[in-house]
Design an enzyme around this catalytic site. Structure first.
Site, PDB file in Angstrom:
ATOM      1  N   SER A   1      25.831  -6.564  88.726  1.00 63.08           N
ATOM      2  CA  SER A   1      26.130  -5.314  88.034  1.00 63.08           C
ATOM      3  C   SER A   1      24.952  -4.978  87.122  1.00 63.08           C
ATOM      4  CB  SER A   1      27.416  -5.466  87.213  1.00 63.08           C
ATOM      5  OG  SER A   1      27.692  -4.275  86.501  1.00 63.08           O
TER       6      SER A   1
ATOM      7  N   TYR B   1      32.399   0.828  85.012  1.00 67.45           N
ATOM      8  CA  TYR B   1      33.424   0.633  86.042  1.00 67.45           C
ATOM      9  C   TYR B   1      33.319  -0.776  86.632  1.00 67.45           C
ATOM     10  CZ  TYR B   1      36.139   1.348  90.313  1.00 67.45           C
ATOM     11  OH  TYR B   1      37.062   1.226  91.313  1.00 67.45           O
ATOM     12  N   GLU B   2      32.091  -1.213  86.911  1.00 67.34           N
ATOM     13  CA  GLU B   2      31.879  -2.547  87.476  1.00 67.34           C
ATOM     14  C   GLU B   2      32.300  -3.638  86.492  1.00 67.34           C
ATOM     15  OE1 GLU B   2      28.036  -1.218  90.221  1.00 67.34           O
ATOM     16  OE2 GLU B   2      27.746  -2.399  88.407  1.00 67.34           O
ATOM     17  N   LEU B   3      31.887  -3.479  85.224  1.00 64.94           N
ATOM     18  CA  LEU B   3      32.227  -4.491  84.218  1.00 64.94           C
ATOM     19  C   LEU B   3      33.738  -4.596  84.047  1.00 64.94           C
ATOM     20  CD1 LEU B   3      31.477  -6.540  82.047  1.00 64.94           C
ATOM     21  CD2 LEU B   3      31.264  -4.641  80.431  1.00 64.94           C
TER      22      LEU B   3
END
Length: 276
Positions: free
Chosen positions: A148, A215-217
């Site tokens: 990420s 969003y990824e985290l």
């Protein structure tokens, strides 16, 4: 203005006040020392001289300097009392700041937990849909790590990191290699998160500002929370501890590597120990 900011301003002011008072106390100590030196010098002169006029002059000088000594002592006592009061105020303000910061951390943690739980519910359904879909078409694949990062950090750091990881035989989900032309970004990210053992998070000033990195985290945090297993592997890149803490307390609380300190080899070796 927040209560934390107000307390930080008060603490700064009190420390400045104490520093100023310490300067006044030092000057009073110096005044006392100088006066004592003059008294000693005058007494020495009296012992050596036979002149009554000189003795009289020096005795008057001693009287004046004794008054200065007394005043310097009084000034020191007064300043020490003020310093003691300021220290009491400072300690109280520091305690209040610590308490207020902890309350803020607790509130943020609760909000973060609620956000993670909501996102997890959403992504869990998406992961289940992906699993069912992948079983049908036979495309499921596991990755050692999901990377990420912000696109702004690709050329300067992340692409080189990805190359080193792949050269070491570590399988990675990396958007440059894993999202094809025309594919759904959200779907492919969810797929990568679902089938990755760990998530390397390259935290930088640009990372903090981007939508997709957030969003990824959130997805990595939700998976970590759901499985109860360590998943996040943070790397701080050109970012300070204060920046990370303001961005995410849960992330700031995790031991991180730092691109300014740890080499690519250090990071690769750390990942290899985890995925072997």
């Amino acid at each position: 203005m927040s209560s934390i900011t107000l307390l930080e301003s008060k603490i700064k002011r009190l420390r400045n006040d104490i520093s100023r008072l310490e300067g006044k106390r030092a000057n009073a100590v110096k005044d006392e020392s100088n006066a004592i030196k003059k008294i000693n010098s005058a007494n020495a002169t009296i012992k050596r001289t036979k002149s009554t006029s000189t003795v009289s002059t020096k005795q008057k000088e001693i009287e004046r300097e004794n008054k200065k000594v007394q005043k310097a002592k009084e000034d020191q006592a007064k300043v020490m009392t003020e310093i003691a009061k300021k220290n009491i105020e400072l300690n109280k303000a520091l305690t209040n700041l610590s308490k207020t910061e902890q309350e803020a951390i607790n509130k943020l943690n609760i909000k973060q937990e609620e956000k993670i739980n909501a996102l997890y519910s959403q992504q869990n359904q998406e992961f289940e849909n992906l699993n069912a879909s992948n079983k049908e078409v036979g495309e499921a694949r596991e990755y050692d790590v999901f990377i990420s990062h912000s696109a702004d950090d690709k050329d300067s750091y992340v692409s080189t990191l990805a190359d080193h990881l792949m050269a070491a035989g570590i399988t990675i989900w990396y958007d440059t290699n894993s999202i094809g032309w025309g594919q759904s970004i959200r779907r492919e990210i969810d797929k990568g998160l679902a089938y990755s053992k760990y998530g390397i998070v390259v935290v930088s000033p640009s990372f903090i500002e981007k939508y997709w990195t957030n969003y990824e985290l959130d997805g990595i945090l939700s998976k970590e929370s759901a499985t109860g297993k360590q998943m996040i592997l943070p790397i701080w890149h050109n970012v300070t501890a204060d920046q990370v803490k303001k961005y995410s307390y849960p992330l700031a609380g995790k031991l991180a590597l730092n691109s300014a300190v740890n080499t690519m080899d250090d990071i690769v070796e750390g990942v290899k120990k985890l995925v072997k």
